[in-house]
Design a protein around this motif. Structure first.
Motif, PDB file in Angstrom:
ATOM      1  N   ARG A  86      54.202  47.407  41.400  1.00  0.00           N
ATOM      2  CA  ARG A  86      54.495  47.131  39.990  1.00  0.00           C
ATOM      3  C   ARG A  86      54.323  48.383  39.141  1.00  0.00           C
ATOM      4  O   ARG A  86      55.117  48.643  38.229  1.00  0.00           O
ATOM      5  CB  ARG A  86      53.584  46.017  39.472  1.00  0.00           C
ATOM      6  CG  ARG A  86      53.928  44.637  39.976  1.00  0.00           C
ATOM      7  CD  ARG A  86      53.256  43.550  39.152  1.00  0.00           C
ATOM      8  NE  ARG A  86      51.801  43.638  39.218  1.00  0.00           N
ATOM      9  CZ  ARG A  86      51.049  42.991  40.096  1.00  0.00           C
ATOM     10  NH1 ARG A  86      51.634  42.220  41.010  1.00  0.00           N
ATOM     11  NH2 ARG A  86      49.738  43.099  40.076  1.00  0.00           N
ATOM     12  N   ALA A  87      53.320  49.187  39.450  1.00  0.00           N
ATOM     13  CA  ALA A  87      53.043  50.376  38.643  1.00  0.00           C
ATOM     14  C   ALA A  87      54.113  51.441  38.801  1.00  0.00           C
ATOM     15  O   ALA A  87      54.365  52.216  37.875  1.00  0.00           O
ATOM     16  CB  ALA A  87      51.674  50.943  39.018  1.00  0.00           C
ATOM     17  N   ALA A 146      50.798  45.190  46.013  1.00  0.00           N
ATOM     18  CA  ALA A 146      51.548  44.533  44.936  1.00  0.00           C
ATOM     19  C   ALA A 146      51.337  45.250  43.613  1.00  0.00           C
ATOM     20  O   ALA A 146      52.289  45.463  42.839  1.00  0.00           O
ATOM     21  CB  ALA A 146      51.111  43.070  44.835  1.00  0.00           C
ATOM     22  N   ARG A 147      50.109  45.654  43.341  1.00  0.00           N
ATOM     23  CA  ARG A 147      49.819  46.335  42.076  1.00  0.00           C
ATOM     24  C   ARG A 147      50.440  47.727  42.038  1.00  0.00           C
ATOM     25  O   ARG A 147      50.964  48.158  40.997  1.00  0.00           O
ATOM     26  CB  ARG A 147      48.311  46.404  41.881  1.00  0.00           C
ATOM     27  CG  ARG A 147      47.689  45.028  41.633  1.00  0.00           C
ATOM     28  CD  ARG A 147      46.192  45.012  41.800  1.00  0.00           C
ATOM     29  NE  ARG A 147      45.511  45.904  40.854  1.00  0.00           N
ATOM     30  CZ  ARG A 147      44.212  46.127  40.872  1.00  0.00           C
ATOM     31  NH1 ARG A 147      43.444  45.551  41.798  1.00  0.00           N
ATOM     32  NH2 ARG A 147      43.663  46.924  39.983  1.00  0.00           N
ATOM     33  N   ASP A 149      46.906  42.917  47.917  1.00  0.00           N
ATOM     34  CA  ASP A 149      46.766  42.967  46.467  1.00  0.00           C
ATOM     35  C   ASP A 149      47.035  44.370  45.942  1.00  0.00           C
ATOM     36  O   ASP A 149      47.744  44.556  44.946  1.00  0.00           O
ATOM     37  CB  ASP A 149      45.365  42.513  46.070  1.00  0.00           C
ATOM     38  CG  ASP A 149      45.120  42.649  44.573  1.00  0.00           C
ATOM     39  OD1 ASP A 149      45.758  41.914  43.797  1.00  0.00           O
ATOM     40  OD2 ASP A 149      44.291  43.498  44.187  1.00  0.00           O
ATOM     41  N   HIS A 150      46.486  45.382  46.618  1.00  0.00           N
ATOM     42  CA  HIS A 150      46.689  46.769  46.190  1.00  0.00           C
ATOM     43  C   HIS A 150      48.166  47.152  46.254  1.00  0.00           C
ATOM     44  O   HIS A 150      48.678  47.845  45.372  1.00  0.00           O
ATOM     45  CB  HIS A 150      45.866  47.709  47.059  1.00  0.00           C
ATOM     46  CG  HIS A 150      44.394  47.546  46.873  1.00  0.00           C
ATOM     47  ND1 HIS A 150      43.461  48.250  47.623  1.00  0.00           N
ATOM     48  CD2 HIS A 150      43.671  46.772  46.025  1.00  0.00           C
ATOM     49  CE1 HIS A 150      42.249  47.896  47.236  1.00  0.00           C
ATOM     50  NE2 HIS A 150      42.351  47.005  46.280  1.00  0.00           N
ATOM     51  N   PRO A 199      49.107  37.348  46.346  1.00  0.00           N
ATOM     52  CA  PRO A 199      48.965  37.608  44.910  1.00  0.00           C
ATOM     53  C   PRO A 199      50.059  36.921  44.103  1.00  0.00           C
ATOM     54  O   PRO A 199      51.155  36.652  44.615  1.00  0.00           O
ATOM     55  CB  PRO A 199      49.078  39.137  44.821  1.00  0.00           C
ATOM     56  CG  PRO A 199      48.724  39.640  46.176  1.00  0.00           C
ATOM     57  CD  PRO A 199      49.197  38.585  47.135  1.00  0.00           C
ATOM     58  N   PRO A 212      44.639  50.659  44.480  1.00  0.00           N
ATOM     59  CA  PRO A 212      46.046  50.583  44.051  1.00  0.00           C
ATOM     60  C   PRO A 212      46.529  51.832  43.330  1.00  0.00           C
ATOM     61  O   PRO A 212      47.694  52.225  43.460  1.00  0.00           O
ATOM     62  CB  PRO A 212      46.070  49.354  43.139  1.00  0.00           C
ATOM     63  CG  PRO A 212      44.653  49.115  42.752  1.00  0.00           C
ATOM     64  CD  PRO A 212      43.817  49.585  43.896  1.00  0.00           C
ATOM     65  N   GLU A 213      45.636  52.464  42.575  1.00  0.00           N
ATOM     66  CA  GLU A 213      46.040  53.690  41.883  1.00  0.00           C
ATOM     67  C   GLU A 213      46.343  54.807  42.874  1.00  0.00           C
ATOM     68  O   GLU A 213      47.317  55.556  42.720  1.00  0.00           O
ATOM     69  CB  GLU A 213      44.951  54.126  40.903  1.00  0.00           C
ATOM     70  CG  GLU A 213      44.689  53.152  39.765  1.00  0.00           C
ATOM     71  CD  GLU A 213      43.793  51.997  40.169  1.00  0.00           C
ATOM     72  OE1 GLU A 213      43.236  52.032  41.300  1.00  0.00           O
ATOM     73  OE2 GLU A 213      43.640  51.058  39.359  1.00  0.00           O
TER      74      GLU A 213
END
Length: 248
Positions: free
Chosen positions: A90-91, A86-87, A83-84, A227, A55-56
């Motif tokens: 958000r970030a 979605a994260r 999942d990645h 998620p 995700p980063e």
């Protein structure tokens, strides 16, 4: 309306969305593919292949390439990338949508056995049949490798990854498939139970009709949950509306 849309692709719906967006003046569309299919079809717009590094890494890519909207149109069982995505959304604050075609639903005459995982599907098989048509893709077949008393017909786009069950015949094919073709395949290999993931869509649904007409049980692996806080839209038209585009 977003100027740069990143599509996490690999599905028919992702291809359709990319084609619509690429035809719109002033819109840049990039489709990202995981690289698991050896020869993917040509795609409109820009294409990148391979992972982002979690995700980063995806968040960094969104910032570096000035992405205005992210659409996760991956396979319904691509749990990690969903999942990645979605994260990362958000970030970065990048608006994100999940495009998921509706799952299959049983029809009168179906003999479906719903299970939550491939491992559960393998556990259910010995009580349902001995000649198995396994259409869950080329990954994850380790779950069935210990079933030495069953005979498997495995179909995938690319050669499956070992370990496989010892008595396995592999068929390489890409949908869409027909009811006539699927019925002939099931009869030719004397299949008495079908295993499939709940992929949804029409391209591979013919096997379900064939199994119903032949009276065969079907083990259906249900989709993983999305998620927390993530909802899905069912088709390309909904994505275009959410992004602020009119229908082409």
């Amino acid at each position: 309306m977003p100027a740069h849309v990143l599509i996490l692709g690999g599905t028919t719906e992702a291809r359709r969305l990319a084609a619509d967006l690429a035809a719109r003046p002033g819109v840049r569309v990039t489709t990202s593919l995981a690289g698991r299919v050896a020869r993917p079809g040509a795609l409109p717009g820009e294409v990148r292949t391979g992972g982002f590094g979690g995700p980063e890494g995806l968040a960094d890519w969104l910032r570096a390439h000035r992405v205005d909207a992210l659409v996760d149109a991956t396979h319904p069982f691509a749990e990690s990338i969903t999942d990645h995505a979605a994260r990362a959304a958000r970030a970065t604050g990048v608006p994100a949508l999940v495009l998921r075609r509706p799952g299959w639903r049983p029809a009168p005459g179906d003999r479906w056995h719903d299970v939550p995982s491939l491992a559960a599907a393998a556990e259910a098989l010995p009580g349902l049949g001995r000649r198995v048509f396994l259409t869950t893709g080329r990954l994850g077949l380790t779950a069935f490798a210990h079933l030495t008393d069953l005979r498997f017909l495995v179909r995938s786009v690319d050669p499956p990854e070992p370990p496989l069950p010892p008595d396995t015949t592999v068929v390489l094919a890409r949908g869409p498939f027909t009811v006539t073709g699927e019925t002939g395949l099931l009869r030719a290999h004397r299949i008495d139970v079908l295993v499939t993931k709940d992929s949804g869509g029409e391209a591979t649904a013919a096997k379900l009709t064939a199994a119903r007409e032949l009276g065969l049980p079907v083990v259906v692996v249900r989709r993983p949950a999305l998620p927390a806080g993530v909802t899905a839209v069912p088709d390309v038209a909904d994505v275009l509306e959410r992004l602020g585009f009119s229908q082409a």
